[in-house]
Design an enzyme around this catalytic site. Structure first.
Site, mmCIF file in Angstrom:
data_model
loop_
_atom_site.group_PDB
_atom_site.id
_atom_site.type_symbol
_atom_site.label_atom_id
_atom_site.label_comp_id
_atom_site.label_asym_id
_atom_site.label_seq_id
_atom_site.Cartn_x
_atom_site.Cartn_y
_atom_site.Cartn_z
ATOM 1 N N ARG A 57 0.837 -1.216 0.000
ATOM 2 C CA ARG A 57 0.000 0.000 0.000
ATOM 3 C C ARG A 57 0.867 1.259 0.000
ATOM 4 O O ARG A 57 0.581 2.252 -0.656
ATOM 5 C CB ARG A 57 -0.945 -0.019 1.192
ATOM 6 N N HIS A 109 -5.940 7.483 12.320
ATOM 7 C CA HIS A 109 -5.627 6.054 12.184
ATOM 8 C C HIS A 109 -4.195 5.818 11.734
ATOM 9 O O HIS A 109 -3.858 4.709 11.309
ATOM 10 C CB HIS A 109 -6.590 5.400 11.182
ATOM 11 N N CYS A 117 8.384 2.804 16.431
ATOM 12 C CA CYS A 117 9.134 1.878 17.302
ATOM 13 C C CYS A 117 8.150 1.261 18.298
ATOM 14 O O CYS A 117 7.473 1.991 19.026
ATOM 15 C CB CYS A 117 10.234 2.630 18.053
ATOM 16 N N CYS A 136 14.688 0.577 14.662
ATOM 17 C CA CYS A 136 14.665 1.936 15.223
ATOM 18 C C CYS A 136 16.090 2.381 15.545
ATOM 19 O O CYS A 136 17.035 1.590 15.552
ATOM 20 C CB CYS A 136 13.813 1.960 16.497
ATOM 21 N N ASN A 202 -21.676 11.708 0.564
ATOM 22 C CA ASN A 202 -21.390 10.300 0.281
ATOM 23 C C ASN A 202 -21.954 9.934 -1.083
ATOM 24 O O ASN A 202 -22.985 10.426 -1.487
ATOM 25 C CB ASN A 202 -22.008 9.403 1.376
ATOM 26 N N LEU A 203 -21.241 9.012 -1.719
ATOM 27 C CA LEU A 203 -21.657 8.564 -3.059
ATOM 28 C C LEU A 203 -22.979 7.818 -3.001
ATOM 29 O O LEU A 203 -23.801 7.856 -3.894
ATOM 30 C CB LEU A 203 -20.566 7.620 -3.595
HETATM 31 C C1 BV8 Z 1 -10.770 1.369 19.375
HETATM 32 C C2 BV8 Z 1 -6.065 1.705 9.722
HETATM 33 C C3 BV8 Z 1 -10.573 1.139 21.722
HETATM 34 C C4 BV8 Z 1 -5.844 0.377 9.108
HETATM 35 C C5 BV8 Z 1 -8.351 1.583 10.409
HETATM 36 C C6 BV8 Z 1 -13.899 -4.905 19.820
HETATM 37 C C7 BV8 Z 1 -12.650 -4.628 20.390
HETATM 38 C C8 BV8 Z 1 -12.027 -3.390 20.242
HETATM 39 C C9 BV8 Z 1 -12.643 -2.417 19.493
HETATM 40 C C10 BV8 Z 1 -13.851 -2.730 18.926
HETATM 41 C C11 BV8 Z 1 -14.507 -3.932 19.077
HETATM 42 N N1 BV8 Z 1 -15.687 -3.907 18.396
HETATM 43 C C12 BV8 Z 1 -15.813 -2.708 17.794
HETATM 44 C C13 BV8 Z 1 -14.716 -2.000 18.125
HETATM 45 C C14 BV8 Z 1 -14.399 -0.726 17.705
HETATM 46 C C15 BV8 Z 1 -13.586 -0.875 16.418
HETATM 47 C C16 BV8 Z 1 -14.588 -0.847 15.277
HETATM 48 O O1 BV8 Z 1 -15.152 0.180 15.041
HETATM 49 N N2 BV8 Z 1 -14.795 -1.993 14.611
HETATM 50 C C17 BV8 Z 1 -15.772 -1.996 13.527
HETATM 51 C C18 BV8 Z 1 -15.287 -2.934 12.420
HETATM 52 C C19 BV8 Z 1 -17.107 -2.416 14.111
HETATM 53 N N3 BV8 Z 1 -12.700 0.251 16.406
HETATM 54 C C20 BV8 Z 1 -11.445 0.124 16.828
HETATM 55 O O2 BV8 Z 1 -10.913 -0.924 17.127
HETATM 56 C C21 BV8 Z 1 -10.701 1.432 16.971
HETATM 57 N N4 BV8 Z 1 -10.073 1.459 18.249
HETATM 58 O O3 BV8 Z 1 -11.962 1.285 19.436
HETATM 59 O O4 BV8 Z 1 -9.953 1.368 20.455
HETATM 60 C C22 BV8 Z 1 -9.534 1.294 22.743
HETATM 61 C C23 BV8 Z 1 -9.831 2.004 23.890
HETATM 62 C C24 BV8 Z 1 -8.885 2.129 24.874
HETATM 63 C C25 BV8 Z 1 -7.615 1.566 24.691
HETATM 64 C C26 BV8 Z 1 -7.315 0.869 23.517
HETATM 65 C C27 BV8 Z 1 -8.276 0.718 22.537
HETATM 66 C C28 BV8 Z 1 -9.610 1.572 15.940
HETATM 67 C C29 BV8 Z 1 -10.206 1.602 14.566
HETATM 68 C C30 BV8 Z 1 -9.103 1.926 13.570
HETATM 69 C C31 BV8 Z 1 -8.915 0.771 12.633
HETATM 70 N N5 BV8 Z 1 -7.973 1.166 11.581
HETATM 71 N N6 BV8 Z 1 -7.459 2.007 9.525
HETATM 72 C C32 BV8 Z 1 -5.502 0.545 7.661
HETATM 73 O O5 BV8 Z 1 -5.902 1.560 7.045
HETATM 74 O O6 BV8 Z 1 -4.839 -0.365 7.156
HETATM 75 S S1 BV8 Z 1 -9.989 1.675 10.038
HETATM 76 C C33 BV8 Z 1 -10.227 1.680 8.351
HETATM 77 O O7 BV8 Z 1 -11.655 1.796 8.183
HETATM 78 C C34 BV8 Z 1 -9.672 2.873 7.597
HETATM 79 O O8 BV8 Z 1 -9.062 3.842 8.410
HETATM 80 C C35 BV8 Z 1 -10.919 3.474 6.962
HETATM 81 O O9 BV8 Z 1 -10.818 4.822 6.738
HETATM 82 C C36 BV8 Z 1 -11.871 3.175 8.052
HETATM 83 C C37 BV8 Z 1 -13.313 3.399 7.862
HETATM 84 O O10 BV8 Z 1 -13.672 3.020 6.595
HETATM 85 P P1 BV8 Z 1 -14.141 4.192 5.610
HETATM 86 O O11 BV8 Z 1 -13.064 5.230 5.552
HETATM 87 O O12 BV8 Z 1 -15.489 4.640 6.009
HETATM 88 O O13 BV8 Z 1 -14.108 3.431 4.240
HETATM 89 P P2 BV8 Z 1 -15.258 2.485 3.665
HETATM 90 O O14 BV8 Z 1 -14.697 1.750 2.507
HETATM 91 O O15 BV8 Z 1 -15.871 1.725 4.816
HETATM 92 O O16 BV8 Z 1 -16.373 3.511 3.148
HETATM 93 C C38 BV8 Z 1 -16.096 4.375 2.064
HETATM 94 C C39 BV8 Z 1 -17.318 5.271 1.912
HETATM 95 O O17 BV8 Z 1 -17.050 6.221 0.897
HETATM 96 C C40 BV8 Z 1 -18.564 4.518 1.496
HETATM 97 O O18 BV8 Z 1 -19.652 4.953 2.299
HETATM 98 C C41 BV8 Z 1 -18.780 4.929 0.033
HETATM 99 O O19 BV8 Z 1 -20.164 5.036 -0.281
HETATM 100 C C42 BV8 Z 1 -18.154 6.293 -0.002
HETATM 101 N N7 BV8 Z 1 -17.567 6.686 -1.285
HETATM 102 C C43 BV8 Z 1 -16.903 5.891 -2.177
HETATM 103 N N8 BV8 Z 1 -16.481 6.653 -3.217
HETATM 104 C C44 BV8 Z 1 -16.868 7.937 -2.961
HETATM 105 C C45 BV8 Z 1 -17.564 7.961 -1.731
HETATM 106 N N9 BV8 Z 1 -18.081 9.088 -1.208
HETATM 107 C C46 BV8 Z 1 -17.918 10.228 -1.920
HETATM 108 N N10 BV8 Z 1 -17.254 10.289 -3.105
HETATM 109 C C47 BV8 Z 1 -16.735 9.172 -3.654
HETATM 110 N N11 BV8 Z 1 -16.091 9.249 -4.844
#
Ligand code: BV8
Length: 229
Positions: A57, A109, A117, A136, A202-203
């Site tokens: 990536r 994110h 590190c 590191c 949003n799209l």
């Molecule tokens: C946290 C880096 C707590 C990776 C990413 C159980 C245990 C722990 C946590 C959880 C759990 N259950 C749920 C959670 C919370 C969890 C979560 O939300 N899970 C989901 C799956 C349910 N979240 C976490 O774990 C977060 N941390 O909660 O920590 C904590 C508290 C104390 C101490 C420690 C911890 C961390 C979440 C971060 C994950 N990392 N990214 C990488 O990139 O490789 S998330 C990843 O998804 C990306 O960052 C991405 O941006 C993000 C969200 O996706 P979107 O950006 O929305 O992209 P998507 O494809 O989904 O949608 C695109 C949209 O664009 C669509 O709607 C489409 O219609 C639209 N679109 C498309 N083209 C266009 C458009 N719109 C306009 N114009 C266009 N042209």
């Protein structure tokens, strides 16, 4: 007129730049299970698979045809016109907002082109593909650098700063995000509670979240320039 504008962006704002979103048919996750490439457990289980995933990536992001699109450029223009009043919070790990010119920017994110590190948490600019030779300079013995990416189950970055901005903003715009990942998906509720106007770009109208007061359906690259002009 609005005084404090917070803009949340997701993978959709980079789609027109040629970067795959996460949950479309050809989404990145389709080629891998989240658990295998975007969790600490997946990294511990198969460090090479995760390093390859992020190396690919990061290298793809630096290909010549990957450039900021009209939506990124519109947000940079907005920040210049409303100096000090616009904050972009991005879930994206690409560098297209900064390449477009945004400076008041938080990567909640992490960032593809940075490394961290695991012991000191010091962040480095990524110089080379991740691997056992990429270590590191802050620890003895030197530690193998990991991607500077927030994985599922890890705390997103700068949350205090983001919450402060949401609590005092009068306009909140979410662009190109499916609202499936927390805590980012809950930001609209905080903005609404602080009395802000909330707008979603949003799209996909089906994605429209009832919490937003206004929905603009279409491509970010078409809507944002019109919105900013
Ligand atoms: C946290 C880096 C707590 C990776 C990413 C159980 C245990 C722990 C946590 C959880 C759990 N259950 C749920 C959670 C919370 C969890 C979560 O939300 N899970 C989901 C799956 C349910 N979240 C976490 O774990 C977060 N941390 O909660 O920590 C904590 C508290 C104390 C101490 C420690 C911890 C961390 C979440 C971060 C994950 N990392 N990214 C990488 O990139 O490789 S998330 C990843 O998804 C990306 O960052 C991405 O941006 C993000 C969200 O996706 P979107 O950006 O929305 O992209 P998507 O494809 O989904 O949608 C695109 C949209 O664009 C669509 O709607 C489409 O219609 C639209 N679109 C498309 N083209 C266009 C458009 N719109 C306009 N114009 C266009 N042209």
């Amino acid at each position: 007129m609005y005084q404090k504008i917070v803009i949340l962006t997701g993978a959709g704002i980079s789609a027109e730049s040629g970067i795959n979103t996460f949950r479309a048919q050809d989404g990145l996750w389709e080629q891998h299970y989240i658990e295998d490439v975007a969790t600490p457990e997946g990294y511990a289980r198969d460090i090479h698979l995760v390093e390859q995933f992020y190396n690919r990536r990061a290298n793809d992001l630096q290909l010549p045809h990957i450039e900021p699109n009209a939506a990124h450029l519109a947000l940079a223009k907005l920040e210049q016109e409303f100096e000090g009043q616009v904050l972009v919070v991005t879930q994206n790990v690409d560098n297209l907002h900064e390449r477009a010119g945004n400076r008041r920017l938080i990567h909640m994110h992490g960032e593809l082109l940075k490394a961290r590190c695991p012991q000191s948490n010091q962040v480095f600019v990524r110089q080379d593909d991740f691997g056992e030779h990429v270590t590191c300079t802050c620890c003895i013995p030197a530690q193998r650098l990991r991607p500077h990416i927030v994985w599922f189950g890890e705390m997103p970055l700068a949350m205090d700063k983001i919450h402060q901005a949401l609590a005092s903003c009068d306009l909140f715009i979410a662009i190109g995000t499916s609202g499936t990942v927390y805590p980012a998906a809950g930001f609209v509720d905080i903005a609404n509670q602080s009395g802000a106007q909330s707008v979603e770009v949003n799209l996909d109208a089906a994605n429209a979240f009832s919490q937003f007061q206004c929905h603009l359906t279409g491509k970010a690259g078409q809507i944002l320039p019109e919105l900013v002009d």
